[in-house]
Design a protein around this motif. Structure first.
Motif, short mmCIF file in Angstrom:
data_model
loop_
_atom_site.label_atom_id
_atom_site.label_comp_id
_atom_site.label_asym_id
_atom_site.label_seq_id
_atom_site.Cartn_x
_atom_site.Cartn_y
_atom_site.Cartn_z
N ASP A 1 0.81 -1.22 0.00
CA ASP A 1 0.00 0.00 0.00
C ASP A 1 0.85 1.27 0.00
N LEU A 2 2.10 1.17 0.39
CA LEU A 2 2.96 2.35 0.47
C LEU A 2 3.60 2.71 -0.86
N ILE A 3 3.56 1.81 -1.83
CA ILE A 3 4.34 2.01 -3.05
C ILE A 3 3.83 3.20 -3.87
N PHE A 4 2.55 3.25 -4.17
CA PHE A 4 2.04 4.34 -4.99
C PHE A 4 2.20 5.69 -4.30
N PRO A 5 1.84 5.83 -3.00
CA PRO A 5 2.08 7.14 -2.36
C PRO A 5 3.55 7.51 -2.29
N PHE A 6 4.46 6.52 -2.24
CA PHE A 6 5.89 6.83 -2.33
C PHE A 6 6.18 7.52 -3.66
N PHE A 7 5.59 7.00 -4.73
CA PHE A 7 5.82 7.59 -6.05
C PHE A 7 5.27 9.02 -6.08
N VAL A 8 4.09 9.23 -5.46
CA VAL A 8 3.51 10.57 -5.39
C VAL A 8 4.43 11.50 -4.60
N PHE A 9 4.97 11.02 -3.50
CA PHE A 9 5.92 11.78 -2.68
C PHE A 9 7.16 12.16 -3.51
N ILE A 10 7.67 11.22 -4.29
CA ILE A 10 8.85 11.47 -5.11
C ILE A 10 8.56 12.50 -6.20
N VAL A 11 7.33 12.47 -6.74
CA VAL A 11 6.93 13.51 -7.69
C VAL A 11 7.04 14.88 -7.04
N GLY A 12 6.63 14.98 -5.78
CA GLY A 12 6.76 16.24 -5.05
C GLY A 12 8.22 16.66 -4.90
N LEU A 13 9.09 15.74 -4.55
CA LEU A 13 10.53 16.03 -4.47
C LEU A 13 11.03 16.58 -5.80
N SER A 14 10.66 15.91 -6.89
CA SER A 14 11.13 16.30 -8.21
C SER A 14 10.59 17.67 -8.63
N ILE A 15 9.33 17.95 -8.29
CA ILE A 15 8.75 19.25 -8.61
C ILE A 15 9.53 20.36 -7.94
N LYS A 16 9.84 20.19 -6.68
CA LYS A 16 10.59 21.21 -5.94
C LYS A 16 11.93 21.49 -6.62
N ILE A 17 12.67 20.44 -6.95
CA ILE A 17 13.99 20.61 -7.55
C ILE A 17 13.88 21.24 -8.94
N ALA A 18 12.94 20.74 -9.75
CA ALA A 18 12.81 21.21 -11.13
C ALA A 18 12.36 22.67 -11.19
N ILE A 19 11.37 23.04 -10.37
CA ILE A 19 10.86 24.41 -10.43
C ILE A 19 11.90 25.40 -9.91
N ASP A 20 12.64 25.02 -8.88
CA ASP A 20 13.72 25.89 -8.40
C ASP A 20 14.71 26.19 -9.53
N ARG A 21 15.10 25.16 -10.26
CA ARG A 21 16.06 25.35 -11.36
C ARG A 21 15.47 26.21 -12.47
N GLN A 22 14.18 25.98 -12.79
CA GLN A 22 13.55 26.77 -13.85
C GLN A 22 13.42 28.23 -13.47
N LEU A 23 13.05 28.51 -12.23
CA LEU A 23 12.92 29.89 -11.80
C LEU A 23 14.28 30.58 -11.71
N GLU A 24 15.28 29.85 -11.25
CA GLU A 24 16.63 30.41 -11.20
C GLU A 24 17.16 30.72 -12.60
N ALA A 25 16.71 29.94 -13.59
CA ALA A 25 17.14 30.19 -14.97
C ALA A 25 16.34 31.31 -15.63
N GLY A 26 15.41 31.90 -14.90
CA GLY A 26 14.66 33.03 -15.41
C GLY A 26 13.40 32.67 -16.17
N HIS A 27 12.93 31.41 -16.07
CA HIS A 27 11.71 31.01 -16.77
C HIS A 27 10.49 31.68 -16.13
N ALA A 28 9.57 32.13 -16.95
CA ALA A 28 8.33 32.71 -16.44
C ALA A 28 7.39 31.60 -15.99
N ARG A 29 6.39 31.98 -15.18
CA ARG A 29 5.47 30.98 -14.64
C ARG A 29 4.57 30.38 -15.72
N ALA A 30 4.13 31.20 -16.66
CA ALA A 30 3.17 30.73 -17.67
C ALA A 30 3.70 29.53 -18.47
#
Length: 397
Positions: free
Chosen positions: A60-89
């Protein structure tokens, strides 16, 4: 030889890449494929099955682990995109397109089957017109998109508030919103299989023909249904918050590890206490289940960090890096091959049934034979994923 092989995989990673997250992702997708592909569903060890309703198993923990990892990846990816000057849109547009691709892939898997052994089988009636609308990839896509929106528009406090709001509003709806069946019977505050607000909403919106469990009564149910997506987004936000803490270089590594382990342990204990009032239930994705699964995710991530970054024990991660680097490709490959094994015939049975009954069960017995089939399925999948990895073929949606 094993160390040489592992070094060949790990040395190709960028210097700033967090190996612990790659290993965690790989472990999770391997576990998902393992539990999804036994030789026979009649013979599966209990920890490799979902809980029948309330309660939980490691599976039962496997799928929510994947959801949790998606959250980790979003944080890292968006930080890099914003630092590179990408707009939100453009970031939002990309997230929407990615959601649409994941939903489309999920629907493709829902339709990809034909029973060649049954001359009366109608693909239109039994697949197209009764296609399951929700699903694993569909939920990942929706959760990903809405988590990106929240991360882009709110900082730490806002993200915490959203996680709490989504969880407790979902609980409040389950507990206090009344609903009725076709006969006019009124219900409220139930968490029964086939009798809860989430099941009622799925039947009313999606229809009885388009969910996972069509036989549930008085309402059909789907473990990736509409209403339970709200706490799933909250679970993804816990991954975002863990990523914020993990990426804070001002905090020494060992303190970050101890922080994750402490939060994880406290969360698991609180979830077990809360279970007395609000059942831990993966199919309903109850807030107590979000707390439990996020706690175990923090514990697992903290353990990976301790082994890899603190103790320097890295060789074991190589195969999981290979699997995790192509997680969606691995999931799609495994799902398609699993269906093909059921579609192809040997005599009056499927190729999968023949392999289990003629090869694995005689060699290893019922339960061990079923597990051996799943392990062989993983091993053959690794050959394909390793071949793709060595050629630099990474499928991103």
């Amino acid at each position: 030889m094993l160390n040489r092989y592992a070094n060949g995989i790990l040395q190709g990673l960028p210097a700033n890449r967090l190996l612990a997250i790659d290993a965690f992702r790989g472990l999770t997708i391997v576990a998902m494929i393992l539990v999804n592909n036994p030789g026979s569903w009649r013979y599966v060890y209990d920890p490799l099955l979902h809980a029948q309703w309330h309660g939980w198993t490691p599976t039962d923990l496997i799928f929510p682990f994947f959801v949790f990892i998606v959250g980790l990846s979003i944080k890292i990816a968006i930080d890099r995109q914003l630092e590179a000057g990408h707009a939100r849109a453009p970031i939002i547009k990309h997230a929407f397109i990615r959601m649409a691709k994941l939903v489309a892939l999920g629907w493709f898997l829902a339709l990809f089957f034909y029973n060649f052994r049954d001359p009366s089988f109608s693909w239109v009636d039994e697949r197209l017109l009764s296609m399951r609308i929700p699903g694993v990839l569909q939920r990942l896509g929706v959760v990903y998109f809405f988590t990106v929106l929240i991360v882009l528009h709110w900082r730490t406090t806002g993200r915490i508030v959203w996680a709490l709001l989504l969880s407790f509003s979902y609980w409040a709806m389950l507990a206090f919103v009344p609903y009725s069946d076709a006969a006019g019977n009124q219900y409220q505050g139930l968490y029964d299989h086939g009798n809860n607000l989430a099941s009622w909403l799925d039947q009313w919106v999606l229809g009885a023909a388009h969910v996972y469990d069509k036989k549930a009564s008085p309402f059909v149910m789907d473990p990736e249904g509409i209403l339970s997506t709200l706490p799933a987004i909250a679970g993804c936000l816990t991954g975002v918050l863990a990523g914020q803490f993990l990426m804070n270089d001002k905090i020494p590594l060992i303190k970050r590890i101890l922080g994750l382990l402490s939060v994880g342990l406290v969360s698991v204990l609180l979830a077990e206490v809360w279970n007395g009032l609000l059942p831990i239930n993966k199919a309903l994705w109850t807030p107590s289940f979000v707390l439990l699964s996020s706690g175990f995710a923090c514990l697992t991530l903290g353990l990976c960090l301790w082994l890899i970054d603190h103790k320097g024990i890295k060789a074991w991660t190589a195969p999981f890096v290979v699997f995790g680097a192509n997680a969606i490709a691995f999931y799609m490959f495994a799902a398609i091959v699993a269906r093909v094994l059921l579609m192809l015939s040997v005599g009056d049975t499927s190729l999968k049934g023949w392999l289990y009954n003629q090869v694995f069960q005689p060699l290893f017995g019922n339960y061990n034979g079923s597990l051996a089939f799943a392990l062989c399925f993983l091993a053959l999948s690794y050959v394909v994923m390793h071949w793709m990895y060595k050629r630099g073929w990474f499928w991103k949606v």
